[in-house]
Design a protein around this motif. Structure first.
Motif, PDB file in Angstrom:
ATOM      1  N   TYR A  29       0.946  -1.290  -0.249  1.00 19.26           N
ATOM      2  CA  TYR A  29      -0.123   0.160  -0.023  1.00 19.26           C
ATOM      3  C   TYR A  29       0.722   1.092  -0.077  1.00 19.26           C
ATOM      4  O   TYR A  29       0.322   2.358  -0.067  1.00 19.26           O
ATOM      5  CB  TYR A  29      -1.006   0.064   1.203  1.00 19.26           C
ATOM      6  CG  TYR A  29      -0.284  -0.299   2.443  1.00 19.26           C
ATOM      7  CD1 TYR A  29       0.489   0.398   3.160  1.00 19.26           C
ATOM      8  CD2 TYR A  29      -0.440  -1.761   3.104  1.00 19.26           C
ATOM      9  CE1 TYR A  29       1.288   0.168   4.240  1.00 19.26           C
ATOM     10  CE2 TYR A  29      -0.078  -2.108   4.357  1.00 19.26           C
ATOM     11  CZ  TYR A  29       1.006  -1.182   4.882  1.00 19.26           C
ATOM     12  OH  TYR A  29       1.710  -1.649   5.871  1.00 19.26           O
ATOM     13  N   GLY A  70       9.613   6.911   4.223  1.00 18.15           N
ATOM     14  CA  GLY A  70      10.803   5.798   4.168  1.00 18.15           C
ATOM     15  C   GLY A  70      10.802   4.984   5.562  1.00 18.15           C
ATOM     16  O   GLY A  70      10.145   5.443   6.419  1.00 18.15           O
ATOM     17  N   GLU A  71      11.814   4.303   5.522  1.00 17.48           N
ATOM     18  CA  GLU A  71      12.304   3.558   6.992  1.00 17.48           C
ATOM     19  C   GLU A  71      13.209   4.642   7.513  1.00 17.48           C
ATOM     20  O   GLU A  71      14.572   4.693   6.946  1.00 17.48           O
ATOM     21  CB  GLU A  71      12.888   2.194   6.697  1.00 17.48           C
ATOM     22  CG  GLU A  71      13.224   1.669   7.949  1.00 17.48           C
ATOM     23  CD  GLU A  71      12.404   1.741   9.320  1.00 17.48           C
ATOM     24  OE1 GLU A  71      11.279   1.501   9.116  1.00 17.48           O
ATOM     25  OE2 GLU A  71      13.051   2.221  10.075  1.00 17.48           O
ATOM     26  N   THR A  97       8.612   6.427  13.941  1.00 22.53           N
ATOM     27  CA  THR A  97       7.757   5.289  13.402  1.00 22.53           C
ATOM     28  C   THR A  97       8.714   4.569  12.539  1.00 22.53           C
ATOM     29  O   THR A  97       9.366   5.057  11.678  1.00 22.53           O
ATOM     30  CB  THR A  97       6.679   6.044  12.678  1.00 22.53           C
ATOM     31  OG1 THR A  97       5.831   6.530  13.507  1.00 22.53           O
ATOM     32  CG2 THR A  97       5.743   4.870  11.951  1.00 22.53           C
ATOM     33  N   SER A 121       5.325  -0.621  13.066  1.00 20.10           N
ATOM     34  CA  SER A 121       4.174  -0.860  11.977  1.00 20.10           C
ATOM     35  C   SER A 121       4.294  -2.625  11.838  1.00 20.10           C
ATOM     36  O   SER A 121       5.230  -2.926  11.643  1.00 20.10           O
ATOM     37  CB  SER A 121       4.600  -0.183  10.748  1.00 20.10           C
ATOM     38  OG  SER A 121       4.373   1.103  10.938  1.00 20.10           O
ATOM     39  N   MET A 192      -5.492   3.780   3.311  1.00 20.59           N
ATOM     40  CA  MET A 192      -5.799   5.059   2.424  1.00 20.59           C
ATOM     41  C   MET A 192      -5.518   4.828   1.045  1.00 20.59           C
ATOM     42  O   MET A 192      -4.695   4.295   0.564  1.00 20.59           O
ATOM     43  CB  MET A 192      -4.622   6.121   2.912  1.00 20.59           C
ATOM     44  CG  MET A 192      -5.072   6.702   4.182  1.00 20.59           C
ATOM     45  SD  MET A 192      -3.893   8.248   4.788  1.00 20.59           S
ATOM     46  CE  MET A 192      -2.704   7.276   5.751  1.00 20.59           C
TER      47      MET A 192
HETATM   48  N1  SAM Z   1       8.677   2.838   7.562  1.00 25.83           N
HETATM   49  C1  SAM Z   1       8.082   3.339   8.836  1.00 25.83           C
HETATM   50  C2  SAM Z   1       6.892   2.332   9.172  1.00 25.83           C
HETATM   51  O1  SAM Z   1       6.574   1.584   8.190  1.00 25.83           O
HETATM   52  O2  SAM Z   1       6.617   2.724  10.109  1.00 25.83           O
HETATM   53  C3  SAM Z   1       7.514   4.562   8.620  1.00 25.83           C
HETATM   54  C4  SAM Z   1       7.010   5.442   7.412  1.00 25.83           C
HETATM   55  S1  SAM Z   1       5.397   4.461   6.953  1.00 25.83           S
HETATM   56  C5  SAM Z   1       5.014   5.471   5.578  1.00 25.83           C
HETATM   57  C6  SAM Z   1       4.120   5.382   8.191  1.00 25.83           C
HETATM   58  C7  SAM Z   1       2.977   4.799   8.122  1.00 25.83           C
HETATM   59  O3  SAM Z   1       2.280   5.070   6.976  1.00 25.83           O
HETATM   60  C8  SAM Z   1       2.963   2.980   8.403  1.00 25.83           C
HETATM   61  O4  SAM Z   1       2.241   2.743   9.729  1.00 25.83           O
HETATM   62  C9  SAM Z   1       2.424   2.556   7.158  1.00 25.83           C
HETATM   63  O5  SAM Z   1       1.547   1.356   7.577  1.00 25.83           O
HETATM   64  C10 SAM Z   1       1.264   3.823   7.022  1.00 25.83           C
HETATM   65  N2  SAM Z   1       1.091   3.597   5.517  1.00 25.83           N
HETATM   66  C11 SAM Z   1       1.722   3.730   4.548  1.00 25.83           C
HETATM   67  N3  SAM Z   1       0.782   3.673   3.230  1.00 25.83           N
HETATM   68  C12 SAM Z   1      -0.556   3.535   3.927  1.00 25.83           C
HETATM   69  C13 SAM Z   1      -1.688   3.514   3.179  1.00 25.83           C
HETATM   70  N4  SAM Z   1      -2.001   3.540   1.888  1.00 25.83           N
HETATM   71  N5  SAM Z   1      -2.737   3.508   4.092  1.00 25.83           N
HETATM   72  C14 SAM Z   1      -2.781   3.674   5.280  1.00 25.83           C
HETATM   73  N6  SAM Z   1      -1.569   3.598   5.982  1.00 25.83           N
HETATM   74  C15 SAM Z   1      -0.273   3.713   5.208  1.00 25.83           C
END
Ligand code: SAM
Ligand code: SF4
Length: 321
Positions: A29, A70-71, A97, A121, A192
């Motif tokens: 996603y 990103g991470e 996060t 996550s 989302m």
């Molecule tokens: N890499 C880290 C992580 O995964 O926690 C931090 C960045 S990540 C973009 C931050 C959060 O955005 C994560 O909890 C991820 O699950 C959520 N996320 C990313 N794309 C998403 C989507 N399309 N819908 C809902 N949550 C989303």
């Protein structure tokens, strides 16, 4: 001290900073299967740049900082950035996060640098599903990361779970058990829509449906517990469960945040393609212009997202979720 308030009366005191667009996963996603062209390192803000920006933002009432990506842990020496942020007057909390994989290496350094809290996550406890969702991750690496968080003594850890129909909706109660057995809060997030999942509706499951699943096994009671974001918390006998409903309008009404991308753009709303370029002002250490641009980004912050009718950010990884 000044306080940023937008034109809808929302107090803006929280910022999410994406320290890198790079990641060691390709969650279905969040990122395309073959990844994205990473932004060249020389285009990214340095940690000193980010600390400068935050010093100005803190004078305008920003109090809480979330490091994301990103991470975030794939960017080297993140602990150095945390130490710098902890010295800024007015910043009360710095959290992170992460997908958790690199915590066995970095948890201790993050703790020593003063990081206040970590959110991991985690969408599944099944090794096979984990690989399917992340495309390249190993569940065991995250579980080891979680052990490391507890070993070094972090408190108030949270698990974030994006729930997807037919993929992980059968694991909702197992994930609650997992989180509560470690005294963590768990938050369920609605999927989302992004360009990456054109058929997102096939996988979308609403928070109401998630709650119905939980109620079959647990008694749940609404609370007024508040954390940094727009999540609504319920109390179970074993601990707390939060719900994040990005698609609902109530989510926007409680919005208290802006975002800073790794390339130096302020993003006023996750669900709009509005960006304010602050990079030059930061690089030139121009406090006045940086301040003006932060205020401007809050001024243009829209009332509500447009996730359902605007093609938004094709990759959440570039802006930090
Ligand atoms: N890499 C880290 C992580 O995964 O926690 C931090 C960045 S990540 C973009 C931050 C959060 O955005 C994560 O909890 C991820 O699950 C959520 N996320 C990313 N794309 C998403 C989507 N399309 N819908 C809902 N949550 C989303
Ligand atoms: Fe990477 Fe986090 Fe996006 Fe997954 S959700 S691809 S771990 S940035």
């Amino acid at each position: 001290m000044e306080q940023l308030i937008d034109k809808f009366g929302r107090k803006i005191n929280y910022i999410r900073i994406s320290v890198t667009d790079r990641c060691n996963f390709r969650c279905i996603y969040c990122m395309p299967k073959n990844g994205v062209d990473w932004k060249p390192m020389e285009n990214l803000l340095t940690y000193e740049d980010m600390a400068f920006f935050l010093k100005v933002a803190a004078r305008l009432g920003i109090e809480k900082v979330k490091l994301t990506g990103g991470e975030p842990l794939v960017r080297k020496h993140l602990d150095n950035l945390i130490s710098m942020i902890k010295e800024i007057d007015g910043i009360k909390e710095v959290s992170l996060t992460t997908n958790g994989t690199m915590l066995p290496i970095y948890a201790k350094r993050l703790k020593n640098a003063g990081l206040d809290r970590i959110t991991v996550s985690l969408d599944t406890l099944s090794k096979e599903k984990f690989k399917k969702i992340t495309r390249m991750g190993e569940l065991d690496d995250v579980l080891k990361g979680i052990e490391a968080i507890d070993d070094v003594g972090f408190k108030k850890t949270k698990i974030n779970t994006v729930v997807m129909k037919t993929i992980n909706d059968s694991e909702i109660t197992d994930l609650i058990d997992f989180a509560h057995s470690r005294r963590y809060d768990i938050r369920f997030i609605e999927l989302m829509p992004t360009d990456l999942i054109p058929d997102w509706q096939k996988y979308f499951i609403s928070i109401k449906q998630i709650k119905d699943i939980i109620k079959k096994r647990f008694d749940i009671e609404k609370t007024d517990k508040k954390t940094n974001g727009p999540s609504v918390y319920y109390k179970l006998e074993s601990g707390y469960v939060g719900f994040i409903t990005p698609l609902s309008k109530a989510f926007c009404a409680a919005c208290n945040r802006i975002r800073l991308s790794s390339e130096g753009e302020i993003i006023a709303c996750l669900g709009h393609n509005l960006k304010v370029d602050v990079k030059n002002a930061i690089k030139n250490r121009n406090e006045e212009t940086t301040e003006k641009l932060i205020k401007y980004s809050v001024e243009i912050k829209p009332k509500e997202h447009a996730m359902l009718n605007e093609s938004i950010h094709s990759s959440m990884s570039a802006i930090g979720g």
